[in-house]
Scaffold this motif. Structure first.
Motif, PDB file in Angstrom:
ATOM      1  N   ALA A 132     -37.885 -63.765   6.993  1.00 39.99           N
ATOM      2  CA  ALA A 132     -36.794 -64.733   7.100  1.00 39.99           C
ATOM      3  C   ALA A 132     -35.455 -64.062   7.383  1.00 39.99           C
ATOM      4  CB  ALA A 132     -36.705 -65.568   5.825  1.00 39.99           C
ATOM      5  N   THR A 133     -35.351 -62.760   7.126  1.00 47.46           N
ATOM      6  CA  THR A 133     -34.082 -62.054   7.338  1.00 47.46           C
ATOM      7  C   THR A 133     -33.976 -61.464   8.739  1.00 47.46           C
ATOM      8  OG1 THR A 133     -34.900 -59.884   6.589  1.00 47.46           O
ATOM      9  CG2 THR A 133     -34.101 -61.422   4.897  1.00 47.46           C
ATOM     10  N   LEU A 134     -34.998 -61.631   9.564  1.00 49.64           N
ATOM     11  CA  LEU A 134     -34.993 -61.025  10.896  1.00 49.64           C
ATOM     12  C   LEU A 134     -34.258 -61.904  11.901  1.00 49.64           C
ATOM     13  CD1 LEU A 134     -38.736 -59.891  11.171  1.00 49.64           C
ATOM     14  CD2 LEU A 134     -36.782 -58.566  10.322  1.00 49.64           C
ATOM     15  N   SER A 135     -33.625 -61.262  12.871  1.00 48.49           N
ATOM     16  CA  SER A 135     -33.059 -62.003  14.004  1.00 48.49           C
ATOM     17  C   SER A 135     -34.197 -62.476  14.904  1.00 48.49           C
ATOM     18  CB  SER A 135     -32.107 -61.111  14.792  1.00 48.49           C
ATOM     19  OG  SER A 135     -32.836 -60.080  15.450  1.00 48.49           O
ATOM     20  N   GLY A 136     -33.871 -63.343  15.849  1.00 46.02           N
ATOM     21  CA  GLY A 136     -34.886 -63.827  16.769  1.00 46.02           C
ATOM     22  C   GLY A 136     -35.546 -62.708  17.551  1.00 46.02           C
ATOM     23  N   GLY A 137     -34.742 -61.770  18.016  1.00 50.12           N
ATOM     24  CA  GLY A 137     -35.288 -60.651  18.772  1.00 50.12           C
ATOM     25  C   GLY A 137     -36.152 -59.742  17.924  1.00 50.12           C
ATOM     26  N   GLN A 138     -35.715 -59.492  16.683  1.00 49.68           N
ATOM     27  CA  GLN A 138     -36.512 -58.654  15.785  1.00 49.68           C
ATOM     28  C   GLN A 138     -37.847 -59.312  15.453  1.00 49.68           C
ATOM     29  OE1 GLN A 138     -33.653 -58.347  12.642  1.00 49.68           O
ATOM     30  NE2 GLN A 138     -32.747 -56.447  13.432  1.00 49.68           N
ATOM     31  N   ALA A 139     -37.824 -60.621  15.186  1.00 54.74           N
ATOM     32  CA  ALA A 139     -39.063 -61.337  14.869  1.00 54.74           C
ATOM     33  C   ALA A 139     -40.026 -61.310  16.055  1.00 54.74           C
ATOM     34  CB  ALA A 139     -38.748 -62.776  14.477  1.00 54.74           C
ATOM     35  N   SER A 140     -39.498 -61.430  17.266  1.00 52.25           N
ATOM     36  CA  SER A 140     -40.349 -61.378  18.457  1.00 52.25           C
ATOM     37  C   SER A 140     -40.996 -60.009  18.611  1.00 52.25           C
ATOM     38  CB  SER A 140     -39.526 -61.713  19.708  1.00 52.25           C
ATOM     39  OG  SER A 140     -39.109 -63.052  19.687  1.00 52.25           O
ATOM     40  N   ARG A 141     -40.237 -58.958  18.313  1.00 54.65           N
ATOM     41  CA  ARG A 141     -40.811 -57.615  18.406  1.00 54.65           C
ATOM     42  C   ARG A 141     -41.888 -57.391  17.348  1.00 54.65           C
ATOM     43  NH1 ARG A 141     -36.003 -53.478  18.359  1.00 54.65           N
ATOM     44  NH2 ARG A 141     -34.757 -55.241  17.626  1.00 54.65           N
ATOM     45  N   VAL A 142     -41.666 -57.917  16.141  1.00 60.07           N
ATOM     46  CA  VAL A 142     -42.685 -57.783  15.097  1.00 60.07           C
ATOM     47  C   VAL A 142     -43.948 -58.538  15.493  1.00 60.07           C
ATOM     48  CG1 VAL A 142     -43.262 -58.327  12.699  1.00 60.07           C
ATOM     49  CG2 VAL A 142     -41.021 -57.365  13.242  1.00 60.07           C
ATOM     50  N   ALA A 143     -43.801 -59.732  16.064  1.00 56.27           N
ATOM     51  CA  ALA A 143     -44.970 -60.510  16.486  1.00 56.27           C
ATOM     52  C   ALA A 143     -45.753 -59.770  17.573  1.00 56.27           C
ATOM     53  CB  ALA A 143     -44.525 -61.882  16.988  1.00 56.27           C
TER      54      ALA A 143
END
Length: 209
Positions: A132-143
């Motif tokens: 929940a603390t990730l930015s949109g770009g960070q979440a996309s990279r994790v996915a």
């Protein structure tokens, strides 16, 4: 049959209406882009390839991966990775937990692999973070990282950049396609956005409805 993903005389119907008919091969490291309006069968095609197609849709034709017919296999036996509009990270797991969940069980050094991959993706030290603390770009990279660490044999992308802010979209798009090419994964992308198709750099199929 050559290496990669092959769609052999695939036809998908909704009731008596044929949505699409497709025969294509996707080589390792290549992205096939499928474009078309809503209702033309783009996401339904991905469901068929991944093994999730349900009524009222029906389909015929074969899906082959590296020469093996996977048409009748269960989804978990197909070794196909998926990315969606939303990163769909598990909220009850940390970033590292999300990555471990996607990795093959019994793989040695799983935590070290996850940490090394995070560092390589510019996310060093993120293993303990709440998604929940990730930015949109960070979440996309994790996915994307979770997909790659699951060691798939092919990748399916369902409008994965559509919810990103425009200023992020180009960077994440380039990052994603570079990683998929590096991993030599045959990939099918469905999108409305011509810029996605241009960045993917592979053949394009345009569906009508």
């Amino acid at each position: 049959m050559s290496e990669g993903l092959a769609l052999d005389r695939v036809r998908i119907r909704l009731g008596n209406t044929e949505l699409l008919s497709l025969e294509r091969s996707v080589r390792p490291g290549t992205v096939l882009t499928v474009m078309g309006p809503s209702g033309s069968g783009k996401s339904t095609l991905l469901s068929y390839i991944a093994g999730f197609l349900t009524q009222p849709f029906t389909a015929e034709g074969r899906v082959l991966l590296d020469g093996e017919d996977i048409t009748d296999r269960a989804p978990e036996q197909r070794h196909v990775g998926l990315l969606f509009q939303d990163p769909m990270l598990f909220p009850h797991l940390s970033v590292g937990g999300n990555l471990l969940f996607g990795m093959p069980p019994g793989l040695s050094g799983r935590r070290a692999r996850a940490a090394d991959a995070l560092a390589r993706f510019g996310l060093e030290g993120f293993a303990g973070r709440d998604p929940a603390t990730l930015s949109g770009g960070q979440a996309s990279r994790v996915a994307l990282l979770r997909l790659l660490l699951s060691e798939p044999r092919a990748a399916l992308l369902d409008e994965p950049f559509s919810k990103l802010d425009r200023h992020l979209r180009a960077d994440i798009r380039t990052f994603t396609f570079d990683r998929l090419r590096e991993a030599q994964l045959p990939t099918v992308l469905v999108t409305h956005d011509p810029e996605d198709a241009e960045a993917a750099g592979g053949p394009v199929v345009e569906l009508t409805f």
